[in-house]
Scaffold this active site. Structure first.
Site, short mmCIF file in Angstrom:
data_model
loop_
_atom_site.label_atom_id
_atom_site.label_comp_id
_atom_site.label_asym_id
_atom_site.label_seq_id
_atom_site.Cartn_x
_atom_site.Cartn_y
_atom_site.Cartn_z
N CYS A 54 -8.99 -4.80 -0.61
CA CYS A 54 -8.79 -3.33 -0.62
C CYS A 54 -7.35 -2.97 -0.26
CB CYS A 54 -9.77 -2.69 0.37
SG CYS A 54 -9.37 -1.01 0.85
N CYS A 57 -6.99 -0.84 2.83
CA CYS A 57 -7.20 -1.65 4.04
C CYS A 57 -5.93 -2.41 4.41
CB CYS A 57 -8.35 -2.63 3.83
SG CYS A 57 -9.93 -1.85 3.37
N CYS A 389 -8.98 10.94 -17.19
CA CYS A 389 -10.16 10.56 -16.40
C CYS A 389 -11.24 9.92 -17.27
CB CYS A 389 -10.71 11.81 -15.69
SG CYS A 389 -12.37 11.62 -15.02
#
Length: 505
Positions: A54, A57, A389
């Site tokens: 991640c 993270c 998107c």
């Protein structure tokens, strides 16, 4: 001041980190067989549930390590759990994304961590969590408490003034995540501070150093005083402050400049205006090199600085200052005065209004938004989308089918619409794409956000249950398809980062 807005600040570039194997760590890594015992043995623990791959993270890691070292001396423990190895443990605590941070006060008292993800912010937040909502102070502890955080509040009251003490305690319970609260009944301390009980002194490490509230203790008045006095006269818009400014409930005046020296010079020059409009308009500088793309969101050029604009944060209206004019206290003063008097029309970023509407879905642009979406005679379901998107593209054929179903019987009562929220100004809070909202006829100030599965059947049900006309149509038989999960949204910051080389608000 917390929480997040529509086009949020992109994260700064991740820094390289030293692995736990190469350096001592004050962050304790726990596993399923050690977690429960550790939580029971320690009265206050901040736990990070992470995944090694991640990116967020990895960016958090050095900040978390630094905070753990600082908090070690205060006996506040920071731990981490690798969810790729401890899937059952992470599932037990409802971890759905990384990193997830939770505060444990024993195994049965668990609350989400809602602070910023920088070392100083984590440290400040956890110290607040370790203290009572209101710390009782005396002559020996007052001075140290005054500088315990960037902003602290101290109530000088009389022990017999039960009403004032109860009001203050109630506020402290509600805002304990934001500020440190202290109190003393020592009349000599109040006299030394130049106040008469009951009074509240807000001590801060910036601007004038402190502010005094000496009116009758009223919760609304004290909260308002605290929000105003704790905001710097001229702050800095950045990853740690953007959502705070957006949630402040008052307009934000941006001062774009490329160098720290220029930002300081312009900020100092405009301080008299910031003082004059304190509590009515927030003023803040912004790094145009790092976040110059945000100028485009305010209808300013993205390649010409310095520049200035005001954003009405509640209505999401933008008021750009003429880029050809020099930024001085006189020119900006006149502009801000006209803005406050309602003499300036907001700038509206808008694609051209379609000459004809092709297809069953009504295309909305910035300049037609009010006429279509806020038409009080119709239920309007609108999709806020971004061209890049993927989830929006997947929804498109189903949305077209949905619109076609309302085309005949309800054409004068129900509108199925869409707007490219990257190319048009909209007054709505958009945190990800696609976002779908229903604006019921007769209740345009109370839109309902859709959070269900994006199937035609569920969207029909949503319109029926929340619209004024309770319109009900029947979905045409079609091949069964897997619905898109309601949580599958793409945020502007994550996707835009793939297509641009700059950070955006």
């Amino acid at each position: 001041m917390r929480s997040a807005r529509n086009i949020a600040l992109g994260l700064l570039a991740a820094v390289a980190v030293v692995s736990a194997a190469d350096a001592p760590s004050d962050v304790v890594q726990l596993k399923k067989d050690t977690f429960d015992a550790f939580i029971k043995e320690n009265s206050l623990v901040l736990a990070e549930f992470f995944a090694p791959w991640c990116g967020h993270c990895k960016a958090l890691a050095p900040e978390y390590e630094e905070a753990a070292t600082t908090l070690k001396e205060k006996d506040i423990k920071l731990v981490k759990v690798d969810c790729t190895e401890e899937q059952d443990l992470c599932q037990t605590y409802g971890v759905e994304g990384y990193p997830t941070l939770k505060i444990f006060r024993g195994p049965d008292n668990i609350t989400p961590y809602s602070g910023q993800r920088k070392s100083a912010a984590i440290t400040s937040y956890m110290i607040k969590q370790s203290l009572p909502a209101v710390s009782e102070l005396n002559a020996e502890t007052l001075e140290e408490f005054k500088t315990a955080d960037k902003v602290v509040l101290v109530a000088y009251t009389d022990a017999s003034d039960k009403a004032s003490n109860e009001v203050y305690s109630a506020i402290a319970e509600k805002l304990r995540d934001n500020y440190l609260f202290g109190a003393t009944n020592d009349a000599a301390l109040a006299e030394a501070e130049g106040v008469t009980a009951p009074a509240i002194v807000l001590y801060k490490s910036f601007d004038e150093g402190k502010a005094v509230f000496s009116d009758k203790f009223d919760e609304e008045a004290i909260v308002s005083f605290t929000k105003t006095a704790s905001t710097p006269l001229v702050g800095e818009v950045g990853p740690e402050t953007y959502s705070d400014y957006m949630s402040a409930g008052i307009p934000l005046a941006y001062i774009f400049a490329e160098t720290p020296e220029e930002r300081k010079e312009l900020g100092d020059a405009l301080k008299p205006l910031a003082e004059k409009y304190r509590g009515k308009i927030n003023f803040a500088t912004i790094d145009a090199k790092a976040f110059g793309a945000h100028a485009g969101n305010l209808n300013l050029p993205t390649d010409k600085f310095p520049s200035f604009a005001i954003q009405e944060t509640v209505k999401n209206q933008k008021f750009p200052f003429d880029i050809e004019k020099e930024i001085t206290v006189e020119t900006i003063g006149s502009f801000v005065e006209d803005f406050s008097a309602g003499k300036i029309e907001p700038g509206v970023k808008s694609e051209p209004i379609p000459e004809t509407q092709e297809g069953p879905v009504t295309v909305v642009v910035g300049k037609s938004y009010e006429d279509i979406v806020l038409d009080d005679t119709k239920d309007v379901l609108i999709e806020f989308y971004a061209p890049w998107c993927g989830h929006c593209k997947a929804l498109a054929p189903k949305y077209e089918e949905l619109a076609a179903l309302y085309g005949d019987e309800y054409k004068d009562k129900v509108v199925i619409a869409k707007v490219d929220a990257t190319a048009n100004d909209v007054p709505d809070e958009i945190r990800g794409f696609p976002t779908i909202k229903l604006y019921p006829a007769g209740a345009k100030s109370e839109p309902v956000t859709y959070s269900g599965s994006r199937t035609v059947e569920d969207l029909i049900k949503f319109v029926k249950e929340n619209g004024k006309y309770k319109a009900e149509v029947v979905e045409k038989a079609a091949e069964e398809e897997t619905p898109i999960a309601p949580a599958a949204t793409e945020t502007a910051s994550s996707e835009a980062a793939k297509e641009t080389e700059h950070d955006e608000l």
